[in-house]
Enzyme design. Structure first.
Site, PDB file in Angstrom:
ATOM      1  CG  LEU A  86      12.075  -3.140   8.729  1.00 56.52           C
ATOM      2  CD1 LEU A  86      11.525  -3.201  10.153  1.00 56.52           C
ATOM      3  CD2 LEU A  86      12.793  -4.439   8.390  1.00 56.52           C
ATOM      4  CG  PHE A 138      10.613  -9.842  -4.282  1.00 53.36           C
ATOM      5  CD1 PHE A 138      10.213  -9.989  -5.620  1.00 53.36           C
ATOM      6  CD2 PHE A 138      10.498 -10.944  -3.460  1.00 53.36           C
ATOM      7  CE1 PHE A 138       9.728 -11.206  -6.113  1.00 53.36           C
ATOM      8  CE2 PHE A 138      10.027 -12.165  -3.938  1.00 53.36           C
ATOM      9  CZ  PHE A 138       9.647 -12.286  -5.257  1.00 53.36           C
ATOM     10  CB  ILE A 152      11.815  -7.332  16.049  1.00 54.88           C
ATOM     11  CG1 ILE A 152      13.011  -6.365  16.052  1.00 54.88           C
ATOM     12  CG2 ILE A 152      12.101  -8.552  15.182  1.00 54.88           C
ATOM     13  CD1 ILE A 152      14.301  -6.987  16.577  1.00 54.88           C
ATOM     14  NE  ARG A 155       8.757 -10.070   4.013  1.00 58.44           N
ATOM     15  CZ  ARG A 155       8.613 -11.192   4.738  1.00 58.44           C
ATOM     16  NH1 ARG A 155       9.576 -12.104   4.779  1.00 58.44           N
ATOM     17  NH2 ARG A 155       7.503 -11.400   5.415  1.00 58.44           N
ATOM     18  CE1 TYR A 172      -0.633  -4.060  -3.715  1.00 57.18           C
ATOM     19  CE2 TYR A 172       0.816  -5.583  -2.575  1.00 57.18           C
ATOM     20  CZ  TYR A 172       0.626  -4.583  -3.504  1.00 57.18           C
ATOM     21  OH  TYR A 172       1.680  -4.118  -4.231  1.00 57.18           O
ATOM     22  CG  PHE A 200       3.887   3.378 -10.967  1.00 60.16           C
ATOM     23  CD1 PHE A 200       4.734   2.403 -10.476  1.00 60.16           C
ATOM     24  CD2 PHE A 200       4.322   4.158 -12.019  1.00 60.16           C
ATOM     25  CE1 PHE A 200       6.002   2.215 -11.020  1.00 60.16           C
ATOM     26  CE2 PHE A 200       5.583   3.986 -12.567  1.00 60.16           C
ATOM     27  CZ  PHE A 200       6.426   3.002 -12.072  1.00 60.16           C
ATOM     28  CB  ILE A 227       7.675   2.675  -7.306  1.00 60.08           C
ATOM     29  CG1 ILE A 227       7.919   1.997  -5.965  1.00 60.08           C
ATOM     30  CG2 ILE A 227       8.518   2.020  -8.398  1.00 60.08           C
ATOM     31  CD1 ILE A 227       7.401   0.583  -5.850  1.00 60.08           C
ATOM     32  NE  ARG A 234       3.496  -7.102   8.885  1.00 61.95           N
ATOM     33  CZ  ARG A 234       4.151  -6.255   8.080  1.00 61.95           C
ATOM     34  NH1 ARG A 234       4.123  -4.954   8.325  1.00 61.95           N
ATOM     35  NH2 ARG A 234       4.826  -6.694   7.046  1.00 61.95           N
TER      36      ARG A 234
HETATM   37  N1  UDP Z   1       8.552  -5.454  10.215  1.00 61.25           N
HETATM   38  C1  UDP Z   1       8.928  -5.357  11.555  1.00 61.25           C
HETATM   39  N2  UDP Z   1       8.593  -4.229  12.237  1.00 61.25           N
HETATM   40  C2  UDP Z   1       7.903  -3.187  11.665  1.00 61.25           C
HETATM   41  C3  UDP Z   1       7.533  -3.281  10.292  1.00 61.25           C
HETATM   42  C4  UDP Z   1       7.884  -4.438   9.597  1.00 61.25           C
HETATM   43  O1  UDP Z   1       9.538  -6.281  12.107  1.00 61.25           O
HETATM   44  O2  UDP Z   1       7.621  -2.205  12.370  1.00 61.25           O
HETATM   45  C5  UDP Z   1       8.941  -6.663   9.455  1.00 61.25           C
HETATM   46  C6  UDP Z   1       7.770  -7.371   8.777  1.00 61.25           C
HETATM   47  O3  UDP Z   1       7.182  -8.293   9.662  1.00 61.25           O
HETATM   48  C7  UDP Z   1       8.480  -8.043   7.588  1.00 61.25           C
HETATM   49  C8  UDP Z   1       9.618  -7.086   7.247  1.00 61.25           C
HETATM   50  O4  UDP Z   1       9.790  -6.251   8.401  1.00 61.25           O
HETATM   51  O5  UDP Z   1       9.055  -9.260   7.999  1.00 61.25           O
HETATM   52  C9  UDP Z   1       9.309  -6.187   6.062  1.00 61.25           C
HETATM   53  O6  UDP Z   1       8.026  -5.598   6.249  1.00 61.25           O
HETATM   54  P1  UDP Z   1       7.442  -4.465   5.321  1.00 61.25           P
HETATM   55  O7  UDP Z   1       6.095  -4.083   5.872  1.00 61.25           O
HETATM   56  O8  UDP Z   1       8.462  -3.391   5.156  1.00 61.25           O
HETATM   57  O9  UDP Z   1       7.297  -5.159   3.894  1.00 61.25           O
HETATM   58  P2  UDP Z   1       6.516  -6.510   3.446  1.00 61.25           P
HETATM   59  O10 UDP Z   1       7.577  -7.592   3.448  1.00 61.25           O
HETATM   60  O11 UDP Z   1       5.401  -6.764   4.390  1.00 61.25           O
HETATM   61  O12 UDP Z   1       6.066  -6.180   2.072  1.00 61.25           O
END
Ligand code: UDP
Length: 329
Positions: free
Chosen positions: A190, A169, A207, A221, A141, A73, A12, A282
């Protein structure tokens, strides 16, 4: 204005530096290059390699350069890693920022904009999330970012410094020129993980959880283009330069997309089938995180304009397909 961007070689940070340069501002970048990339820093800006824990480094920098405002940052940002190595996060995000604040106060630098996060809220009480909602982080974090916000608050009262805290976000996308983009190692987000599939670096995307209380069972998200985030930092510096009071703002689109919707859009953009494998949840993932950014729009005049998921993923793909192994490697 002369603006010091700490962590300006990161994802960023480098997009904000580029937007500042395009807006004709004078930019000085400092980064310890522990996770950032020197290749992401435009050649025309002054660059210092150094660490925010190093008081002498910061003192020399503030003496040598007349700095009007700081954009900060320089922090670690991986949720999973923060759970395994909490002290690394307390050390960098809090101890490092404490040294920075000491140096700023000593040198009379009184304006700072810094990265905070949606992770300060933890499990949300309401959707969309307002800045006044409860903050109860569920990982180190988010905890360190919330503690940073509080350190800024008390320092501002004692020393007259003013700050803007920007709670991001889901940052994503890349500059539309494709010259810089997201490059984490290891990658955990993701969209870049999905794009590793058409890039031939992974077979499929997992997923994480399909039994959430959402229309398609996967997490929702608020994905916000990094160029829109960068613009918000510039507006926040101007807001402080105009004499306004310290404040906290959410930065998101206000629109949520599910994991399945993101994968489907990536298939459309890349023309690749991108196989998906349904996996376990997760740990620590809330079902839904969507921001209200009304305050940033109203008070800062922020107007995110790269808000379609298709544009976000197209820009990310434009970067990743040309840099499959990140910067020139
Ligand atoms: N996610 C997923 N598979 C992956 C990585 C992330 O399904 O390999 C999902 C994760 O559980 C969340 C969303 O994608 O619901 C966004 O995750 P990311 O780690 O990008 O950002 P976060 O929301 O954790 O900051």
């Amino acid at each position: 204005m002369r603006i010091l961007v700490l962590g300006g070689a990161g994802y960023i940070g480098s997009h904000t530096v580029l937007q500042l340069v395009r807006a004709g501002e004078e930019v000085i970048v400092a980064d310890n290059l522990s996770t950032g990339h020197i290749e992401a820093v435009p050649k025309e800006v002054i660059f210092y390699k150094g660490d925010i824990h190093d008081k002498a480094f910061l003192d020399d920098l503030f003496k040598a350069e007349h700095i009007d405002a700081v954009i900060h940052f320089a922090a670690f940002s991986l949720v999973g890693e923060s759970v395994v190595k909490p002290l690394k996060y307390y050390d960098n995000n809090l101890c490092g920022t404490k040294v920075l604040l000491e140096s700023m106060v000593e040198h009379g630098v009184d304006k700072i904009v810094f990265s905070s996060t949606a992770a300060t809220y933890g499990e949300p009480e309401n959707i969309p999330i307002l800045e006044t909602d409860r903050t109860l982080p569920t990982n180190p974090y988010g905890e360190t970012k919330l503690a940073m916000e509080k350190m800024f608050y008390w320092t501002s009262l004692a020393h007259g410094l003013r700050y803007v805290s920007l709670r991001y976000f889901n940052a994503c996308g890349a500059d539309s020129t494709g010259s810089i983009g997201e490059a984490h190692d290891p990658e955990s987000h993701l969209i870049p993980l999905i794009l590793q599939v058409p890039n031939g670096r992974r077979e499929s995307i997992a997923i994480f959880g399909t039994d959430y209380d959402t229309p398609d069972g996967t997490c929702i998200r608020d994905y916000i283009h990094v160029t829109d985030l960068a613009q918000a930092h510039i507006l926040a510096v101007k807001y402080l330069a105009n004499g306004n009071a310290s404040d906290v703002f959410n930065l998101g689109n206000g629109v949520g997309y599910s994991v399945r919707e993101v994968i489907e859009t990536a298939r459309k953009v890349t023309g690749h089938p991108i196989p998906a494998v349904e996996s376990e949840r997760r740990a620590g993932d809330p079902a839904r995180l969507v921001a209200s950014s009304e305050k940033a729009r109203k008070v800062l005049g922020w107007n995110p304009c790269h808000d379609s998921l298709e544009e976000i993923i197209s820009d990310a793909w434009n970067w990743h397909k040309n840099h499959p192994n990140v910067f020139g490697k």
